[in-house]
Motif scaffolding. Sequence first.
Motif, mmCIF file in Angstrom:
data_model
loop_
_atom_site.group_PDB
_atom_site.id
_atom_site.type_symbol
_atom_site.label_atom_id
_atom_site.label_comp_id
_atom_site.label_asym_id
_atom_site.label_seq_id
_atom_site.Cartn_x
_atom_site.Cartn_y
_atom_site.Cartn_z
ATOM 1 N N ALA A 6 1.003 23.119 -40.764
ATOM 2 C CA ALA A 6 2.075 22.346 -41.728
ATOM 3 C C ALA A 6 3.309 22.042 -41.136
ATOM 4 O O ALA A 6 3.908 22.864 -40.741
ATOM 5 N N CYS A 7 3.669 20.716 -41.364
ATOM 6 C CA CYS A 7 5.117 20.525 -40.719
ATOM 7 C C CYS A 7 5.999 20.139 -41.938
ATOM 8 O O CYS A 7 5.735 19.295 -42.661
ATOM 9 N N VAL A 8 7.327 20.470 -41.999
ATOM 10 C CA VAL A 8 8.169 20.004 -43.003
ATOM 11 C C VAL A 8 9.494 19.278 -41.934
ATOM 12 O O VAL A 8 10.010 19.607 -41.208
ATOM 13 N N ILE A 9 9.730 17.924 -42.770
ATOM 14 C CA ILE A 9 10.824 17.177 -41.963
ATOM 15 C C ILE A 9 12.092 17.140 -43.018
ATOM 16 O O ILE A 9 11.680 17.116 -44.038
ATOM 17 N N VAL A 10 13.142 17.462 -42.612
ATOM 18 C CA VAL A 10 14.361 17.664 -43.394
ATOM 19 C C VAL A 10 15.335 16.716 -42.479
ATOM 20 O O VAL A 10 15.953 17.092 -41.566
ATOM 21 N N ASP A 11 15.847 15.459 -43.172
ATOM 22 C CA ASP A 11 16.663 14.670 -42.671
ATOM 23 C C ASP A 11 17.416 13.622 -43.617
ATOM 24 O O ASP A 11 16.351 13.079 -44.384
ATOM 25 N N ASP A 12 18.756 13.412 -43.768
ATOM 26 C CA ASP A 12 19.190 12.734 -44.881
ATOM 27 C C ASP A 12 19.100 11.170 -44.336
ATOM 28 O O ASP A 12 19.376 10.179 -45.355
ATOM 29 N N ASN A 13 18.643 10.830 -43.164
ATOM 30 C CA ASN A 13 18.593 9.545 -42.657
ATOM 31 C C ASN A 13 17.032 8.910 -43.033
ATOM 32 O O ASN A 13 16.247 9.218 -42.386
ATOM 33 N N GLU A 14 16.752 8.104 -43.783
ATOM 34 C CA GLU A 14 15.722 7.753 -44.066
ATOM 35 C C GLU A 14 14.782 6.950 -42.858
ATOM 36 O O GLU A 14 13.632 7.277 -42.708
ATOM 37 N N ILE A 15 15.434 6.323 -41.928
ATOM 38 C CA ILE A 15 14.848 5.765 -40.814
ATOM 39 C C ILE A 15 14.400 6.682 -39.958
ATOM 40 O O ILE A 15 13.351 6.779 -39.414
ATOM 41 N N ASN A 16 15.144 8.015 -39.841
ATOM 42 C CA ASN A 16 14.891 8.830 -38.825
ATOM 43 C C ASN A 16 13.615 9.867 -39.466
ATOM 44 O O ASN A 16 12.924 10.291 -38.907
ATOM 45 N N ARG A 17 13.651 9.837 -40.758
ATOM 46 C CA ARG A 17 12.608 10.527 -41.425
ATOM 47 C C ARG A 17 11.173 9.740 -41.100
ATOM 48 O O ARG A 17 10.285 10.517 -40.810
ATOM 49 N N LEU A 18 11.317 8.401 -41.257
ATOM 50 C CA LEU A 18 10.177 7.496 -41.083
ATOM 51 C C LEU A 18 9.629 7.566 -39.682
ATOM 52 O O LEU A 18 8.424 7.769 -39.382
ATOM 53 N N ALA A 34 5.773 18.168 -46.087
ATOM 54 C CA ALA A 34 6.999 17.594 -46.981
ATOM 55 C C ALA A 34 7.662 17.008 -46.211
ATOM 56 O O ALA A 34 8.151 17.486 -44.931
ATOM 57 N N SER A 35 8.456 15.851 -46.626
ATOM 58 C CA SER A 35 9.341 15.228 -45.766
ATOM 59 C C SER A 35 10.543 15.048 -46.923
ATOM 60 O O SER A 35 10.466 14.275 -47.670
ATOM 61 N N LEU A 36 11.651 15.572 -46.679
ATOM 62 C CA LEU A 36 12.678 16.114 -47.508
ATOM 63 C C LEU A 36 14.028 15.211 -47.232
ATOM 64 O O LEU A 36 14.428 15.184 -45.741
ATOM 65 N N PRO A 37 14.795 14.781 -48.193
ATOM 66 C CA PRO A 37 16.130 13.733 -47.528
ATOM 67 C C PRO A 37 17.142 14.762 -47.578
ATOM 68 O O PRO A 37 18.456 14.398 -47.433
ATOM 69 N N LEU A 40 19.326 20.783 -49.429
ATOM 70 C CA LEU A 40 19.418 21.427 -50.808
ATOM 71 C C LEU A 40 17.770 21.322 -51.146
ATOM 72 O O LEU A 40 17.345 22.321 -51.653
ATOM 73 N N GLU A 41 17.183 20.168 -51.044
ATOM 74 C CA GLU A 41 15.786 19.985 -51.390
ATOM 75 C C GLU A 41 15.066 21.011 -50.622
ATOM 76 O O GLU A 41 13.934 21.579 -50.889
ATOM 77 N N ALA A 42 15.258 20.984 -49.277
ATOM 78 C CA ALA A 42 14.404 21.898 -48.564
ATOM 79 C C ALA A 42 14.724 23.340 -48.992
ATOM 80 O O ALA A 42 13.693 24.014 -48.910
ATOM 81 N N LEU A 43 15.994 23.855 -49.309
ATOM 82 C CA LEU A 43 16.142 25.298 -49.558
ATOM 83 C C LEU A 43 15.216 25.482 -51.118
ATOM 84 O O LEU A 43 14.493 26.309 -51.164
ATOM 85 N N GLN A 44 15.204 24.730 -51.890
ATOM 86 C CA GLN A 44 14.473 24.653 -53.195
ATOM 87 C C GLN A 44 12.801 24.621 -52.859
ATOM 88 O O GLN A 44 12.098 25.476 -53.350
ATOM 89 N N PHE A 46 11.364 25.747 -50.002
ATOM 90 C CA PHE A 46 10.905 26.963 -49.622
ATOM 91 C C PHE A 46 11.159 28.299 -50.652
ATOM 92 O O PHE A 46 10.433 29.110 -50.423
ATOM 93 N N ARG A 47 11.988 28.190 -51.381
ATOM 94 C CA ARG A 47 12.175 29.293 -52.379
ATOM 95 C C ARG A 47 11.293 29.376 -53.466
ATOM 96 O O ARG A 47 10.892 30.197 -54.247
ATOM 97 N N GLN A 48 10.694 28.101 -53.584
ATOM 98 C CA GLN A 48 9.619 27.946 -54.662
ATOM 99 C C GLN A 48 8.226 28.211 -53.902
ATOM 100 O O GLN A 48 7.236 27.985 -54.553
ATOM 101 N N GLY A 49 8.237 28.749 -52.510
ATOM 102 C CA GLY A 49 6.942 29.042 -52.171
ATOM 103 C C GLY A 49 6.480 27.955 -51.323
ATOM 104 O O GLY A 49 5.375 28.297 -50.963
ATOM 105 N N GLY A 50 7.078 26.996 -50.830
ATOM 106 C CA GLY A 50 6.659 26.131 -49.962
ATOM 107 C C GLY A 50 6.346 26.788 -48.583
ATOM 108 O O GLY A 50 7.313 27.452 -48.171
#
Length: 241
Positions: A6-18, A34-37, A40-44, A46-50
């Motif tokens: 399982a891979c999670v991406i965290v980047d505020d730039n949409e082009i980089n995320r894509l 998950a692909s998160l912008p 803060l979204e990433a911290l939530q 993982f704290r919710q069990g992701g």
Amino acid sequence: MPTSFACVIVDDNEINRLTLEHMVELTPELNLAASLPGSLEALQYFRQGGKADLLLLDIEMPHLTGLELARLLPQPAPPVIMVTTHRDFAVDAFELQVVDYLVKPIDLPRFTQAVARVLNRQRTLPATSTPDAPTEAVNSELFIKVGTKMLRLNFDEVLFIEAMSTYSILVTGTQKHIVYLTLKALAERLPFAHFVRAHRSYIVNTQRIDAVEDNMLQLGKYEVPVGKSYQDEFYRHLRGL
């Protein structure tokens, strides 16, 4: 042993995320959890069990940088590959234990190389280890900041670390690396149990000791003293090996 990681991406730039999403899609061993912008979204998440077996993490993001997020991740944290536009980004790699750095713009061969490093490390974890049972890091490589560059160093090759004023010298059989951290700071952050303080000025790799005589340690061509105040604890550690 999972067949898919399982891979999670965290980047505020949409082009980089894509771009990263496409590279994950092209990597058979990975699935996008998950692909998160933002951090803060990433911290939530993982704290919710992701969960994640790999975290692709941008460094420069608003509110909370990737470096700050890495320090806040619930333990045990997933392996992290940093994504950055700066080759010499100043990062305390001893704390983060980042597996690799990808410099934007990212190409697929470099991405594949970094992912392979993570997957190889994951596959060598002891089968008996569980998320609630911390284990010593199997991977002996860490990034350290030497001068203006980040250097990947295999700590199996380090014989000892010597204090020198406000910095330290990492000594291998063939090289010496100056690290701008005190010996005390290194002692607190090294994740390897076989690096032990033997003297107020030395941390030694107990796996590289060739001989011990009269409170002197032979490590290759070097001799390191065992300080009087460290002798009881140091020899107790050696007897426990």
